[in-house]
Design a protein around this motif. Structure first.
Motif, PDB file in Angstrom:
ATOM      1  N   SER A 189       0.647  -1.189   0.018  1.00 40.83           N
ATOM      2  CA  SER A 189       0.003   0.121   0.421  1.00 40.83           C
ATOM      3  C   SER A 189       0.485   1.171  -0.394  1.00 40.83           C
ATOM      4  N   ARG A 191       0.194   3.882   1.228  1.00 41.67           N
ATOM      5  CA  ARG A 191      -0.076   4.231   2.042  1.00 41.67           C
ATOM      6  C   ARG A 191       1.722   3.497   3.746  1.00 41.67           C
ATOM      7  N   ASP A 246      -5.062  -2.492   2.788  1.00 40.73           N
ATOM      8  CA  ASP A 246      -4.313  -1.394   2.905  1.00 40.73           C
ATOM      9  C   ASP A 246      -5.010  -0.897   3.963  1.00 40.73           C
ATOM     10  N   ALA A 326      -2.297  -0.090  -6.088  1.00 46.18           N
ATOM     11  CA  ALA A 326      -1.896  -1.313  -4.997  1.00 46.18           C
ATOM     12  C   ALA A 326      -0.736  -2.362  -6.076  1.00 46.18           C
TER      13      ALA A 326
END
Length: 346
Positions: A189, A191, A246, A326
């Motif tokens: 991910s 993030r 995620d 992703a």
């Protein structure tokens, strides 16, 4: 077989033979001899040129709406003038299916559009080559096939209030303790990217890895749809599954005709998206239904809804712009070329 130019040369030679009967052998020597030499030389060149081996590199998967590339390369000792034709089937479209070029060992690129979710294929490949004079042509057909799985579009979930309620319901409103930094792997991910460390490197990104938290458990996701609603449902389920993955949650997926056991990580993410690419209309039978934590339902006459712990919300309320994938489109090309060295020649 002869090309148009070859037929023209042969016709001129035939006319010269006819004229030789009227005007003498000089016409025969001046026209027919060069034509015969060119036709013979071109024929011998193609007969002695071995059939080139073929290598095809194509993506194994990508998201609907993405663009990718198929590379076709031939192993040949001498350059050949010709045309390469590629076929695409299913939810795939080629920017151009035929390319006229000089065939060498350099790859020939075809633009590939992943138009909608599903499973498609590229191949077969047809190569038409000509001799140096352009008088003769030979066609090589390679019965090669590379499957390409097109994942559903994934949208970013944006409604803060609904997401907060969903996080609290599913128990995913926290993050695990930081463990270590490592190099970015396909499927991680964005993030989790540690941008400050990544900025100091030029070769790759760096991501943060967290300690496993056994208290978090797993989330069971179920998706089903009536006829004509499978595409919308697959997009919603992919978006919800991506959101949960995620967050580091182990996600299990139940579909009318498929089942993915709970898991995390890049390989599991690909398996979930691939299952949703194949989602067809239908309802999960009671014996396989279990007790899902989240249900994505696309029923006739209703908007696609996401239900969890007694709460139900229209997916359109949650959905925002397309999410950053992703899983990179065109992945798995490196080292996964299909090689064809057999086939037909005509």
């Amino acid at each position: 077989m002869l090309t148009r130019r070859g037929w023209a040369v042969a016709a001129v030679a035939a006319v010269a033979v006819a004229m030789a009967g009227w005007f003498g052998a000089r016409s025969l020597n001046g026209v027919v001899a060069p034509a015969a030499v060119a036709l013979a030389a071109g024929y011998v060149q193609l007969r002695r040129t071995p059939r080139p081996d073929l290598r095809v590199e194509a993506p194994e998967y990508g998201f609907a709406g993405d663009a990718a590339e198929v590379a076709v390369a031939f192993d040949t000792e001498t350059p050949l003038a010709g045309a390469v034709e590629l076929t695409a089937r299913g939810p795939l479209a080629l920017a151009g299916d035929s390319v006229e070029t000089t065939v060498t060992d350099e790859p020939i690129a075809f633009g590939l559009e992943l138009s909608e979710r599903g499973v498609g294929a590229v191949g077969p490949v047809e190569l038409r080559v000509e001799d140096v004079f352009g008088l003769w042509t030979a066609t090589h057909r390679y019965s090669i096939r590379r499957d390409v799985t097109v994942f559903p579009r994934r949208r970013r979930l944006t409604d803060a209030n609904e997401l907060a309620a969903l996080d609290r319901t599913l128990g995913i409103d926290g993050r695990d303790r930081f463990d270590q930094l490592r190099e970015y792997e396909r499927g991680d991910s964005l993030r989790d990217v540690h941008w400050k460390t990544s900025a100091k490197r030029t070769d790759d990104l760096v991501v943060m890895e967290y300690e496993a938290d056994d208290r978090r458990g797993r989330i069971e996701l179920l998706a089903e749809a009536d006829p004509g609603r499978a595409d919308e449902t697959a997009e919603a389920a992919a978006s919800v599954a991506g959101y949960l993955l995620d967050a580091g949650v182990a996600v299990g997926l139940t579909l009318p005709s498929d089942r993915i056991e709970p898991g995390t990580g890049p390989a599991h993410r690909i398996a979930v998206y691939a299952a949703l690419a194949r989602l067809s209309a239908g309802t999960v039978v009671d014996s396989r239904r279990g007790n899902p934590d989240v249900a994505v339902e696309g029923f006739e006459g209703e908007a696609v809804r996401v239900a969890a712990a007694g709460r139900s919300v229209e997916f359109a309320r949650l959905a925002g712009p397309p999410a950053e994938p992703a899983v990179s489109p065109g992945s798995e090309r490196s080292g996964r070329a299909a090689v064809a060295d057999g086939g037909e020649r005509r």
